[in-house]
Every structure is written in structure tokens, then in C-alpha cells.
Design a protein around this motif. Structure first.
Motif, short mmCIF file in Angstrom:
data_model
loop_
_atom_site.label_atom_id
_atom_site.label_comp_id
_atom_site.label_asym_id
_atom_site.label_seq_id
_atom_site.Cartn_x
_atom_site.Cartn_y
_atom_site.Cartn_z
N UNK A 298 0.87 -1.11 0.05
CA UNK A 298 0.04 -0.11 -0.06
C UNK A 298 0.80 1.33 0.16
N UNK A 299 1.55 1.57 -1.03
CA UNK A 299 2.29 2.41 -1.32
C UNK A 299 1.68 3.84 -1.80
N UNK A 300 2.07 4.80 -0.98
CA UNK A 300 1.65 6.32 -1.38
C UNK A 300 2.94 7.03 -1.73
N UNK A 301 2.66 7.91 -3.15
CA UNK A 301 4.05 8.40 -3.42
C UNK A 301 4.72 9.32 -2.49
N UNK A 302 3.70 10.18 -1.89
CA UNK A 302 4.16 11.17 -0.73
C UNK A 302 4.53 10.96 0.45
N UNK A 303 4.65 9.66 0.79
CA UNK A 303 4.82 9.14 2.22
C UNK A 303 6.01 8.57 2.41
N UNK A 304 6.95 8.72 1.74
CA UNK A 304 8.27 8.04 2.06
C UNK A 304 8.75 8.26 3.34
N UNK A 305 9.10 7.45 4.01
CA UNK A 305 9.87 7.63 5.43
C UNK A 305 11.13 7.24 5.57
N UNK A 306 11.78 7.59 6.50
CA UNK A 306 13.26 7.33 6.82
C UNK A 306 13.37 6.22 7.89
N UNK A 307 14.18 5.18 7.48
CA UNK A 307 13.94 4.13 8.37
C UNK A 307 15.43 3.56 8.31
N UNK B 128 12.80 4.60 13.34
CA UNK B 128 12.12 5.42 12.38
C UNK B 128 12.11 6.98 12.77
N UNK B 129 12.59 7.65 11.82
CA UNK B 129 12.76 9.17 12.52
C UNK B 129 11.28 9.65 12.62
N UNK B 130 10.90 10.02 13.99
CA UNK B 130 9.63 10.55 14.36
C UNK B 130 9.84 11.86 15.05
N UNK B 131 8.76 12.73 15.07
CA UNK B 131 8.54 13.96 15.66
C UNK B 131 8.54 13.70 17.21
N UNK B 132 9.27 14.57 17.62
CA UNK B 132 9.24 14.52 19.28
C UNK B 132 8.00 15.15 19.94
N UNK B 133 7.40 16.15 19.07
CA UNK B 133 6.08 16.78 19.52
C UNK B 133 4.91 15.82 19.38
N UNK B 134 4.89 15.18 18.28
CA UNK B 134 3.73 14.62 17.88
C UNK B 134 3.52 13.02 17.89
N UNK B 135 4.62 12.30 17.83
CA UNK B 135 4.98 10.91 18.07
C UNK B 135 4.50 10.16 16.49
N UNK B 136 4.51 11.00 15.64
CA UNK B 136 4.30 10.56 14.28
C UNK B 136 5.74 10.65 13.42
N UNK B 137 5.61 9.77 12.26
CA UNK B 137 6.88 9.61 11.57
C UNK B 137 6.88 10.98 10.55
N UNK C 145 15.08 18.04 3.81
CA UNK C 145 14.77 18.19 5.37
C UNK C 145 13.82 17.07 5.78
N UNK C 146 13.54 16.84 7.03
CA UNK C 146 12.51 15.93 7.42
C UNK C 146 11.42 16.86 8.00
N UNK C 147 10.10 16.68 7.66
CA UNK C 147 9.15 17.60 8.42
C UNK C 147 8.00 16.69 9.06
N UNK C 148 7.58 17.28 10.24
CA UNK C 148 6.28 16.77 10.80
C UNK C 148 5.08 17.64 10.11
N UNK C 149 3.98 16.75 9.68
CA UNK C 149 3.06 17.26 9.12
C UNK C 149 2.01 17.75 10.11
N UNK C 150 2.18 17.72 11.45
CA UNK C 150 1.11 18.27 12.36
C UNK C 150 1.52 19.52 12.94
N UNK C 151 2.87 19.55 13.53
CA UNK C 151 3.37 20.77 14.12
C UNK C 151 4.35 21.58 13.53
N UNK C 152 4.80 21.27 12.37
CA UNK C 152 5.76 21.83 11.64
C UNK C 152 6.92 21.76 11.90
N UNK C 153 7.38 20.84 12.77
CA UNK C 153 8.85 20.81 13.11
C UNK C 153 9.78 20.28 12.03
N UNK C 154 10.97 20.71 12.00
CA UNK C 154 11.73 20.38 10.69
C UNK C 154 13.40 19.94 11.29
#
Length: 750
Positions: free
Chosen positions: A440-449, A456-465, A474-483
């Protein structure tokens, strides 16, 4: 006495979202729910009659007359008008936008109409026709046409296909008074081939019967709301069919919603086999003509059972007795276009309004839905839980094996397939059975593992990859904007095997063909199912055994029933597990459980191989055990701790503009305006967990820049006034070059 019509003009604009009064000219017949053409300013527009009255509050001299009715019957049932009014308030849209959902889209503007076909028939009795044959022996084409029509009336195009020049022959025979040619309505059917009649209904299991009896009692008493939770292969569809039979016996109709168009062909075949021509289908891959004609069959009462995707919830079924929402957990029931309605909520409103029963069915209900079966839920939200804990015929659930891909890597296996999956595919084909592989691949959802330890690189504020943005590096969090910058080595184990993880269906297809050159392989994803009937062709071929291995995205994971499928492989469970979405564990659990349920549904035992770099994650571990309740308890704790829905409500004003500066500046203006509104009353600020303007996760889409004003609120009734203010701010921008859309708890935040 004059008659006046209250009309909603078919313009999706805030400034025209009200009832306009028109005079009904003498001799014109109109009814509530009918479409009309009416003058509006200097132009003519289409509209919907929503009320009729003998009185008029305006000066009658200023009231303009209706131009004409567009049909000779009301398209909209009274209950659909009431539904549209509710939707307008619930989803903060114009009444016109809600009403548009309730008729075939191509009907607006006259882009589709009734198909007429010319029908030829004898104008004389059989004896006179025999005499005419003898007199016309010198005209072989006339003889041929007359002989054909002696068997019964025929469409002119059919005759022209059989007899060259049949049109001229028919005109000659008409002049002699031997043949009559009339125009007749012809329905465009989406069904191919005759109905295959099923044998008699199978005997229900005790659990199926108990569930059906409980819903039947509610149907007899004027409705009720139920969650039918049954393990995969437990026969939920058979329960639906029995309930539909009861509805039909009581003179009522039924709607069955499915989440994917891919499921519709097989589901429609089952329902047509049981209900014949009384079953209709509605979904977006029908041609405009097919959709219009199926809709009219329903409106006329010729089809009392409707099967379809999300929009079928608006089917004009009179005397509705039942709505079934199959695989209710699927996010596709939530519209991603304005009006952003949720078909499950619409179904519940229709059922309450019309005294029908609502049945939500799933092996893996959404967290929000299952929570509604708990004690202390408000009566209007309460669902009665019905459970099917065993497969039919006491068939066992498939054996599930979770493969740690980190260990495979340590053993020197760098391929896409683990040893258990590779061996399973070979054995499956040797036995002449079939396999399904999910990726179930989504082209825009590649993550670093990390391929060594699974980190897996996760956001410290939101606990999502975090998502890798290649353009900016850069790596971005799509919830709080951390990079942050991506790591060169794993922060957890120090390994240099950092992978930008991602493999799609095409790559899996190539790997299967390389591993098993003799295998007949098919792929089912967005690319292969664009054409009309593409879903049906792929699934029919697989059902006939013409395909050995079916590879696909989530569209193959649910609702399908193929008796020869004994092996299911989840190629990369981490693809959904590490999406930057708080619902990622829930969707992973659902997807694995659902696709595992495709194996071993007949006499052959099933086997499932789940490949993952995180075998101890609770979503993977509990999906392997098919333990929904344990997953629910774990997930609720995570949601409560992270303040995620259903404990909170998420919304955003999505700003789209040609220029990045335009989108950003308008988002800042909206953030400031919303902030002022929150500051007006302290309780509004207390409801607010978070509010800020930031670039949308996909900052540029289809050549346009996107920003958003994101807000998270505690899920309380008082939050409604904040959403109403956001809607007002949204509508204030309608004349600007930038577009602003309000999204409340959207299916995704990308």
C-alpha cells in the motif's frame, strides 16, 4: 388564485443561499421537489422548488414567473429536501450544494437525458402478415424484415444490423400499413450478461440468526442503529441479504454502501443473484447515461435494492427500511470535496428521519465507531453491538506469521521477499492455488528508516513519523511543522544503513515475475483501474483462475471472496504504520486484519505472512492475533495521551493560491482573525488545544501553493461556534484570487 413557488437557485454561492419567490403561471403544474428553470437577474437559471403557497409576502406585481419545469415529476422526495437542510447546517455548505448531491450530476445543464430508440412492430395480425409475405416474394429484404417482426417487436438498429438498408424497407412497409415504427425509452444498463440466479438462501449460523433477529425487531419497531462486528469470513453479507429480504417483504427499500468501487462488481453480482432486476448500482465509474438510468429506476420504484459507493447514500429510495454501511471503518466514506460530508452520518440521519434501521458492518470498526457501543454514550449516538466471532462452517482463521525484516537482512536477504513469503508463493502455485500480495504505497509518504534496527525518524512533539521533503532536503512533521536534517547514520544503533523506504506495486510485480517466471500475475492499483470496468475485468479474471498472483493496494484488502486464495502476503506493513498520521496504527491494524481475511475462506486452510521492521509494534502484533479489543484498548490510551480524535476535534482552513506569498499572507490574516475571535471569550481559548498558521504538508499541489490555519479543539458542543466562525471567514474570501476551504476532521491532513 395565484400559486407561488419558493425556489433554491442552483448556484453554490453564499449570497444566493436563500429561498426566492416566483409565481407559477396559469396552466403550469409544479410540485415540491421538482426542478425548474427561472429568471434570475438577466439570465435563466435552474433551481429546485422547496415550497408552494397561495400567499406571497412580497408585492405580487414584483414577483417574476417561473419559466418552465425541467421534468414532469419531482426529482427530490420530501425527505431528501429535509436531508439537504440538515446537511447545510451540519457541513456548513449552501443548500444548493447539498441538493446537487441528490440528483445525477450530468442532469444539471441538460448534459444527459432519456435515451430513445426506434422500435419496429407489425401493424397487422399474423394472418395478414403471412399474406403480405406471399405477395412480396419478389422483395427479399421486405420478406426478411417481416419474418423477423413476426417473432415480436425489434429495435430498428438491430434490424439494420441484420438487414442492409432496413431503414428504407421499414419506410416502404409503413406506407403499406404493414409495419409501425415508434420511439421508445431505452434504459442504459451497467450490467453485462444475464443474471445468474443463486440457489436458495443458505441456513444462517446461530450467531448470524441472532444478529438478524435483533435488527429485524428494530426494523419492525421503526428503526435502530447497530454495529455488526464480525471476523473476516463470518458471513456479514449473508446477514445483510436476510435483512434486505425482510425490508422488501414489508414493502420497504434498502441501500448497501461499499467503500471501494473495486468491491462493487462482486457485491453487485451477489445481490443481483438474490434480487434480480430489483437491484441497482450507483458509483462514479458508470457512464453518465448508465448512472442516470439506474437513478431513474430507483426513483420509479423499479429497483428497491441499491448497491454503491459513498454517493449511493443519496439514492431516491422511497419507504426506506434499511441502510447497510459495509466496511464502515474506511475513510473513503468521508468526502474530500465540498460539501465534505460523511456518508455514515448521512446514513444515520436518513434512518432516523425515515424510521429505518442502520447497520454498520466491519471486522475492524473505527475507534470512534466502537466507542459508541460503550456504556454512558448519549442515546442519539449509541450503537448496539452485534458480534460474529466465528467463520461460517467453523472454518479456522488463517495462520499468521510475522517476519522481522531486520533479521532477514542480518541473514543476507536483501530482496523484497522474506524466506517464508518466497517459499509460500512457490508452494501455493505448486498446489494450483492463488495468492494475494498487498503493498500500500503512497508516493508522498516515503519515510526514513534504519534497516538494521527498524528505527524510524519521528517527531518529538507528535509521535508520528517525519516525511522526507527532497526539494528542501529536510524531514518535516505534518502536524506541528517541526523540521530537521535527515541523519547520516542511525541515532539508535549507529548503522549507516539508512533507507528512504518505499516500494510500489510495480516493483513487487517485477519481483514476483522474476521469482516465478511461470506465474500469471495481475496488478490492481490506481494505474491499472482507470478505465471503465477495469476493476471488474481484473477481479473476474482472478475469480476464474486465470491469474495466480494478484498484487494490489488497499483496494484488494477488503470485502473480496475468492475460494482458491490460500496465501496472503503483506509486503511492507511499515508503509501504513509510519505514515505521518495519528491514525496510522489504526489503519495498519485494519489493513492487515482485512487482507489476512482474504485467505482460507473456503475448504483450503489459509496462511498470512506479514513483513515488517517493527514486529513488536502493538498494531502489527495484535493484527496477527486478530485481537480487535486488545488493539482498541491500546489505541484509546495513545489517543487520550496525545489528545487526538475522538477526544479532540481537528479542523483547518486550507488556503490555495497561484503564488506562495498570496497563500502565506492570507493564512496569516485568517490566523489573526480567528485568534481575535477566540480571545473574545475565555471559554473559547480553554477549548483550544492548538491553533497556528503553517505551510500545508504538501506545500505545492497541481501547480498551486498551499497554506493552512490548523486548530485542535476539545470535542465539546461549544466547539461548534468556533467552526461556524471558521466557515464565515472562509466564505468572506470567495471573491479573492486565493481559495479557502474549511475541513473538519478530514480523512487526511496532507
Amino acid at each position: 388564485m395565484s400559486l407561488y413557488a419558493g425556489v433554491i437557485v442552483d448556484l453554490d454561492l453564499e449570497q444566493t443561499d436563500r429561498v426566492y419567490t416566483y409565481r407559477v403561471p396559469q396552466g403550469m403544474e409544479v410540485a415540491v421537489g421538482q426542478r425548474v428553470r427561472a429568471p434570475f437577474g438577466k439570465r435563466q437559471v435552474e433551481g429546485f422548488v422547496v415550497e408552494l403557497s397561495d400567499a406571497c409576502a412580497m408585492d405580487p406585481a414584483r414577483v417574476r414567473p417561473l419559466s418552465a419545469p425541467l421534468e414532469d415529476y419531482p426529482l427530490l422526495l420530501p425527505q431528501m429536501l429535509e436531508l439537504a437542510r440538515w446537511m447545510s447546517e451540519r457541513y456548513l455548505c449552501t443548500l444548493s450544494a447539498a441538493l446537487r448531491l441528490m440528483i445525477p450530476a450530468q442532469l444539471r445543464g441538460g448534459r444527459v437525458g432519456v435515451k430513445q430508440v426506434r422500435i419496429a412492430a407489425l401493424a397487422v395480425d399474423r394472418q395478414a402478415a403471412q399474406a403480405a409475405l406471399a405477395q412480396r416474394a419478389r422483395f427479399p429484404r421486405q420478406v426478411k424484415v417481416l419474418q423477423a417482426l413476426m417473432q415480436g417487436p425489434l429495435p430498428v438498429p438491430v434490424l439494420e444490423g441484420d438487414v442492409p438498408g432496413a431503414g428504407a424497407v421499414l419506410r416502404a412497409l409503413e406506407k403499406k400499413g404493414l409495419v409501425r415504427v415508434n420511439s421508445q425509452e431505452s434504459l442504459r444498463s451497467p450490467f453485462k450478461g444475464p443474471v445468474t440466479r443463486a440457489s436458495s438462501d443458505p441456513k444462517l449460523t446461530p450467531q448470524q440468526q441472532a444478529a438478524a433477529d435483533q435488527v429485524a425487531r428494530a426494523m419492525a419497531q421503526g428503526g435502530g442503529s447497530f454495529l455488526l462486528m464480525g471476523v473476516t469470513g463470518s458471513g456479514k453479507t449473508e446477514v445483510y441479504i436476510r435483512l434486505i429480504r425482510l425490508a422488501l417483504k414489508a414493502g420497504k427499500g434498502a441501500i448497501v454502501l461499499v467503500p471501494e468501487i473495486a468491491l462493487t462488481p462482486q457485491m453487485v453480482d451477489w445481490f443481483r443473484a438474490r434480487f434480480g432486476q430489483g437491484a441497482a448500482v450507483l458509483h462514479s465509474q458508470l457512464s453518465p447515461g448508465e448512472r442516470f438510468d439506474e437513478w431513474r429506476r430507483i426513483r420509479r420504484g423499479q429497483a428497491r435494492v441499491v448497491v454503491g459507493a459513498r454517493s449511493a447514500v443519496f439514492a431516491p429510495v422511497e419507504d426506506l427500511g434499511l441502510i447497510v454501511v459495509d466496511e464502515e471503518h474506511e475513510h473513503t466514506y468521508q468526502s474530500d470535496k465540498r460539501p465534505r460530508y460523511d456518508a455514515r452520518e448521512v446514513a444515520q440521519f436518513r434512518c432516523r428521519q425515515e424510521g429505518a434501521a442502520l447497520v454498520l458492518g466491519s471486522a475492524t470498526p473505527s475507534i470512534a465507531t466502537f466507542m459508541r457501543t460503550m456504556p454512558k454514550v448519549r442515546p442519539q449516538n449509541k450503537l448496539e453491538l452485534l458480534e460474529l466471532t466465528q467463520r461460517v462452517f467453523q472454518r479456522p482463521l488463517p495462520q499468521v506469521e510475522v517476519v522481522d525484516m531486520c533479521r532477514e537482512l542480518e541473514r543476507g536477504n536483501h530482496s523484497m521477499f522474506s524466506a517464508p513469503l518466497r517459499d509460500g508463493l512457490k508452494q501455493c502455485l505448486e498446489r494450483g492455488q492463488q495468492a494475494m500480495l498487498l503493498i500500500n504505497r503512497r508516493g508522498y509518504s516515503t519515510f526514513v528508516s534504519c534497516r538494521s534496527c527498524g528505527y524510524v525518524e519521528k517527531c518529538g512533539n507528535c509521535d508520528v513519523s517525519m516525511t522526507y521533503h527532497q526539494a528542501e532536503g529536510v524531514l518535516k512533521c505534518h502536524y506541528c511543522g517541526q523540521t530537521r536534517r535527515p541523519p547520516d547514520k542511525c541515532p539508535q544503533c549507529g548503522s549507516i544503513f539508512i533507507k528512504y523506504f518505499g516500494a510500489g506495486t510495480q516493483r513487487v510485480e517485477e519481483a514476483v515475475k522474476k521469482l516465478l517466471p511461470q506465474a500469471r500475475v495481475a496488478r490492481m492499483d490506481v494505474d491499472t483501474t482507470r478505465g471503465k470496468d477495469a476493476h471488474q475485468r481484473i477481479l473476474s479474471a482472478f475469480g476464474r483462475g486465470e491469474t495466480d498472483v494478484l498484487i494490489g493496494t488497499q483496494m484488494i484488502a477488503k470485502g473480496l471472496d475468492f475460494p482458491k486464495v490460500t496465501l496472503v502476503g503483506v509486503v511492507a506493513a511499515d508503509m501504513t504504520l509510519n505514515l505521518p498520521d495519528y491514525r496510522a496504527p489504526e489503519r495498519t491494524f485494519q489493513l492487515i486484519t482485512q487482507v489476512a481475511g482474504r485467505a482460507g475462506r473456503a475448504q483450503y486452510p489459509g496462511r498470512v505472512v506479514i513483513q515488517t521492521y517493527e514486529p513488536q509494534h502493538y498494531a502489527v502484533r495484535l493484527a496477527a492475533r486478530q485481537d480487535y479489543r486488545a488493539f482498541y484498548q491500546e489505541e484509546v490510551k495513545v489517543r487520550r495521551r496525545g489528545l487526538y480524535p475522538p477526544f479532540t476535534l481537528m479542523a483547518r482552513l486550507l488556503v490555495t493560491a497561484k503564488e506562495a506569498g498570496q497563500a502565506r499572507s492570507l493564512a496569516m490574516v485568517l490566523e489573526e482573525a480567528l485568534g481575535r475571535f477566540l480571545d473574545q471569550r475565555p471559554e473559547r481559548r480553554r477549548l483550544t488545544v492548538q491553533m497556528r498558521a503553517l505551510e500545508a504538508p504538501i506545500g505545492r499541489l497541481r501547480g498551486e501553493s498551499r497554506w493552512q490555519v490548523f486548530i485542535k479543539l476539545y470535542a465539546k458542543a461549544e466547539a461548534e461556534e468556533i467552526l461556524e466562525e471558521m466557515d464565515r471567514l472562509c466564505r468572506e474570501q470567495e471573491e479573492r484570487e486565493a481559495r479557502v476551504e474549511l475541513e473538519v476532521n478530514p480523512a487526511n491532513m496532507f
